[in-house]
Design a protein around this motif. Structure first.
Motif, mmCIF file in Angstrom:
data_model
loop_
_atom_site.group_PDB
_atom_site.id
_atom_site.type_symbol
_atom_site.label_atom_id
_atom_site.label_comp_id
_atom_site.label_asym_id
_atom_site.label_seq_id
_atom_site.Cartn_x
_atom_site.Cartn_y
_atom_site.Cartn_z
ATOM 1 N N VAL A 2 27.683 -17.036 21.708
ATOM 2 C CA VAL A 2 26.488 -17.974 21.124
ATOM 3 C C VAL A 2 25.952 -18.535 22.446
ATOM 4 O O VAL A 2 24.605 -18.553 22.469
ATOM 5 C CB VAL A 2 27.273 -18.989 20.254
ATOM 6 N N ASN A 3 26.652 -19.275 23.011
ATOM 7 C CA ASN A 3 26.184 -20.197 24.222
ATOM 8 C C ASN A 3 25.409 -19.212 25.283
ATOM 9 O O ASN A 3 24.294 -19.606 25.956
ATOM 10 C CB ASN A 3 27.005 -21.008 24.848
ATOM 11 N N HIS A 4 25.910 -18.027 25.546
ATOM 12 C CA HIS A 4 25.359 -17.002 26.559
ATOM 13 C C HIS A 4 23.927 -16.617 26.115
ATOM 14 O O HIS A 4 23.162 -16.352 26.748
ATOM 15 C CB HIS A 4 26.337 -15.932 26.767
ATOM 16 N N ALA A 5 23.816 -16.410 24.559
ATOM 17 C CA ALA A 5 22.869 -15.995 23.897
ATOM 18 C C ALA A 5 21.765 -16.961 24.050
ATOM 19 O O ALA A 5 20.459 -16.583 24.300
ATOM 20 C CB ALA A 5 23.040 -15.501 22.512
ATOM 21 N N LYS A 6 21.907 -18.149 23.936
ATOM 22 C CA LYS A 6 21.004 -19.260 23.897
ATOM 23 C C LYS A 6 20.416 -19.335 25.340
ATOM 24 O O LYS A 6 19.252 -19.505 25.409
ATOM 25 C CB LYS A 6 21.353 -20.556 23.354
ATOM 26 N N ARG A 7 21.310 -19.201 26.427
ATOM 27 C CA ARG A 7 20.984 -19.364 27.682
ATOM 28 C C ARG A 7 20.099 -17.948 28.323
ATOM 29 O O ARG A 7 18.990 -18.203 28.891
ATOM 30 C CB ARG A 7 22.041 -19.328 28.636
ATOM 31 N N GLU A 8 20.453 -16.957 27.749
ATOM 32 C CA GLU A 8 19.717 -15.676 27.957
ATOM 33 C C GLU A 8 18.420 -15.436 27.185
ATOM 34 O O GLU A 8 17.643 -14.527 27.535
ATOM 35 C CB GLU A 8 20.770 -14.389 27.921
ATOM 36 N N LYS A 9 18.295 -16.252 25.944
ATOM 37 C CA LYS A 9 17.192 -16.096 25.134
ATOM 38 C C LYS A 9 17.448 -14.597 24.372
ATOM 39 O O LYS A 9 16.318 -14.278 23.912
ATOM 40 C CB LYS A 9 16.122 -16.292 25.473
ATOM 41 N N SER A 10 18.559 -13.964 24.309
ATOM 42 C CA SER A 10 18.508 -12.854 23.697
ATOM 43 C C SER A 10 20.087 -12.692 23.226
ATOM 44 O O SER A 10 21.035 -13.249 24.078
ATOM 45 C CB SER A 10 18.173 -11.679 24.598
ATOM 46 N N ILE A 11 20.380 -11.521 22.240
ATOM 47 C CA ILE A 11 21.684 -11.146 21.947
ATOM 48 C C ILE A 11 21.659 -9.607 21.768
ATOM 49 O O ILE A 11 20.650 -9.268 20.988
ATOM 50 C CB ILE A 11 21.982 -11.806 20.694
ATOM 51 N N ILE A 12 22.683 -9.163 22.522
ATOM 52 C CA ILE A 12 22.800 -7.561 22.450
ATOM 53 C C ILE A 12 23.578 -7.202 21.273
ATOM 54 O O ILE A 12 24.615 -7.789 21.173
ATOM 55 C CB ILE A 12 23.200 -7.084 23.490
ATOM 56 N N VAL A 13 23.222 -6.367 20.384
ATOM 57 C CA VAL A 13 23.964 -5.928 18.948
ATOM 58 C C VAL A 13 24.525 -4.609 19.357
ATOM 59 O O VAL A 13 23.729 -3.725 19.372
ATOM 60 C CB VAL A 13 23.474 -6.158 17.812
ATOM 61 N N VAL A 14 25.752 -4.188 19.449
ATOM 62 C CA VAL A 14 26.434 -2.750 19.526
ATOM 63 C C VAL A 14 27.257 -2.450 18.168
ATOM 64 O O VAL A 14 27.453 -3.390 17.470
ATOM 65 C CB VAL A 14 27.242 -2.914 20.865
ATOM 66 N N GLU A 15 27.945 -1.419 18.239
ATOM 67 C CA GLU A 15 28.355 -1.042 17.119
ATOM 68 C C GLU A 15 29.907 -1.259 17.456
ATOM 69 O O GLU A 15 30.281 -2.124 16.181
ATOM 70 C CB GLU A 15 28.532 0.632 16.824
ATOM 71 N N GLY A 16 30.550 -0.978 18.010
ATOM 72 C CA GLY A 16 32.158 -1.111 18.437
ATOM 73 C C GLY A 16 32.494 -2.237 19.009
ATOM 74 O O GLY A 16 31.916 -2.584 20.132
#
Length: 582
Positions: free
Chosen positions: A249-263
């Motif tokens: 969560v906090n890393h996503a807000k800092r990077e302004k993006s979230i990577i979504v993978v399957e596994g």
């Protein structure tokens, strides 16, 4: 449930400058005596939010978001109010006087979480025993370092069928409860450890509580499933979790993006190379709950699903759902290896990082995918492709994207721009807008009485002198919601001996019956100049309209009254009211 006194909350709010706190999340620019910024609560492209240092509150003039320092942090961090208080306290270097404070523990399931944590520690400890040689070799061969094993709580369930049961029974935990949360299995009345002879990976909820496990065979067994997952329980719903969300969560807000993978192995591998803003679906289909979790982050989503046909279809389907929910969506399609885990092991961290730095928009990905299995030198295939592109283009209201795409089609395939536009219109009943504006709450036209009443209530939130003015010259509202808010304001002042708008917002946080109306009142009056003279004018409006309504009511009674004596009394009351109104 964690409890912090109202006095302590007010002290924290008084010490925490809202400009500094909001400024730690987003850039602020001073404009006059206030500060402005891009609103983080809607798709804002020019500064719409104003932050008042004097009043210690904020307001977005576009989407209507309003509140104090705690409501901002609560909304921005997507955390409960009491956790927002804790975050603000930490930011100003103050610790809550509550040793047992932990907002992310749901006390209803406290025992279940304790059992899961104990099981995870047991599994982790097993990796340090002599029984774990094969498991440790497997992890080492998969480049799972000690740091990765520790960070993600990887463990081992031993060959024994009941070692975990014995441990948990010794702690007086009931087998039925252990079975219900998926740690043990009941076969013909005999209980067995669920994950025996497997390497274990804990699964967390959004708050970081362990709610289940995924367990993998490691000896090359062929006659069993490679992975075994916890069954769904009252604490674990697969569709309501994203693997590693609590860490990302906090890393996503800092990077302004979230990577979504399957596994989850993909998420672990990506995190191990320093890219921490990653979560895993633990499957291919994205649920509504998962989309909501991603949307609340208010960052762009980068889909990086497996490099197979199932991953391709999942990227298309999930991307469509994300875009429908107004989430900015990008795509990474890796070449060669099956998934991000294998890709990084084969090509290295730098190669993967380059992909992360250069994702393509979901729209571009869709358009590129339309070329699959088509020979664009063939007239029919080209016509099909162009029509498919135009159909997809018709669903967007982004005028620039339309223009760029049409020009590209025209230039690449020597097609008339006018023909393309005409064809697009045949697919596109949607209205084209150059800028997508945030949805605004429909403004209901208010009568003068309501406007004046709500101005009086706002003034009362600004200090005791306004409360006294209300008590001495008005003292009552005919509308029940206004009456209730006035009573709460008076009660708050009498209890605390002082009042500010910012503190009163904190006070009504959990008063759902009046909270929305209070925030609406603050929103509408936030820029008003607060003086006794202005308040007296609003009180005068309320009194005049109240008198006028009472006179009308008495006249209606007179028309219906047959008794002359009673008619005379009503007439006298009306005359008296008219005198007072002069």
């Amino acid at each position: 449930m964690a409890f912090v006194s109202n006095d302590e909350i007010n002290e924290i709010r008084a010490q925490a400058d809202i400009v500094s706190i909001i400024g730690s999340y987003i850039p602020l620019t001073q404009r006059g005596k206030n500060y402005v910024c891009v609103c983080p609560f809607h798709d804002d492209h020019s500064p719409s939010m104003s932050v008042s240092s004097e009043k210690q509150i904020y307001k977005c003039f576009s989407c209507g978001a309003t509140g104090n320092v705690f409501t901002f942090v609560s909304e921005y961090e997507n955390v409960p109010f009491i956790e927002a208080v804790s975050i603000v306290a930490n930011k100003i270097g103050r610790k809550l006087s509550l040793d047992t404070y932990k907002s992310n523990v749901n006390q209803v399931f406290k025992e279940e979480y304790e059992i899961m944590l104990l099981a995870q520690k047991f599994y982790q400890n097993n990796l340090r025993t002599s029984f774990a040689k094969e498991a440790n070799k497997y992890l080492k061969d998969r480049n799972m370092t000690e740091d990765i094993i520790k960070e993600f709580g990887i463990g081992l369930s031993l060959d024994s069928n009941d070692s975990l049961i014995k441990l948990l029974n010794s702690k007086n935990y009931d087998n039925k409860k252990l079975e219900n949360i998926g740690l043990i299995n009941n076969v013909n009345g005999k209980f067995y450890d669920m994950f025996s002879r497997r390497i274990t990976f804990p699964l967390w909820d959004k708050d970081g509580n362990i709610v289940g496990f995924s367990a993998r065979v490691y000896r090359g067994e062929k006659d069993v499933s490679k992975y075994m997952n916890s069954k769904e329980s009252k604490i674990f719903k697969k569709g309501e979790t994203l693997y590693n969300y609590h860490n990302a969560v906090n890393h996503a807000k800092r990077e302004k993006s979230i990577i979504v993978v399957e596994g989850f192995m993909d998420a672990i591998r990506i995190s191990s190379i320093g890219i921490k803003n990653v979560v895993a679906l633990q499957g291919t289909a994205m649920t509504d709950n998962q989309i909501t979790m991603l949307k609340k982050l208010r960052v762009k989503v980068i889909l990086c699903l497996d490099n197979d046909n199932a991953g391709l279809i999942a990227t298309l389907n999930n991307g469509e759902e994300l875009v429908k929910n107004n989430i900015e969506t990008f795509v990474i399609r890796l070449s060669g290896e099956k998934d991000p885990d294998e890709y990084i092991l084969a090509n290295g961290a730098e190669a993967f990082q380059k992909n992360v730095q250069n994702p393509i928009s979901f729209f571009e990905f869709k358009i590129n995918n339309l070329k699959s299995n088509k020979d664009l030198n063939n007239v029919e295939d080209l016509a099909t492709y162009v029509n498919d592109v135009l159909k997809n283009l018709s669903t967007t209201t982004d005028e620039i994207l339309r223009e760029v795409t049409l020009n590209k089609l025209s230039n690449d395939y020597n097609l008339s721009i006018d023909v393309l536009k005409k064809k697009l219109l045949s697919f596109a009943p949607v209205e084209v807008k150059s800028i997508k504006q945030p949805a605004k709450k429909e403004r209901v036209k208010k009568e003068a009485y309501t406007i004046a009443s709500e101005k009086i209530l706002y003034f009362m939130m600004n200090g005791n002198e306004y409360i006294n003015e209300y008590r001495n010259k008005l003292g009552f509202f005919s509308d029940s919601i206004h009456r209730e808010i006035a009573n709460e304001i008076v009660y708050y002042y009498e209890t605390n001996k002082k009042i500010t708008v910012a503190d009163f917002i904190t006070y009504i946080t959990n008063k759902n019956n009046i909270k929305e109306k209070v925030m609406e009142i603050v929103n509408n009056a936030i820029n008003d100049i607060v003086t006794i003279e202005a308040m007296d004018e609003y009180i005068d409006v309320v009194l005049k309209i109240t008198t006028k309504n009472e006179i009308k009511r008495l006249k209606d009674l007179m028309k219906k009254e047959l008794d002359m004596d009673k008619k005379m009394k009503l007439a006298e009351q009306i005359a008296e009211l008219k005198k007072e109104d002069v």
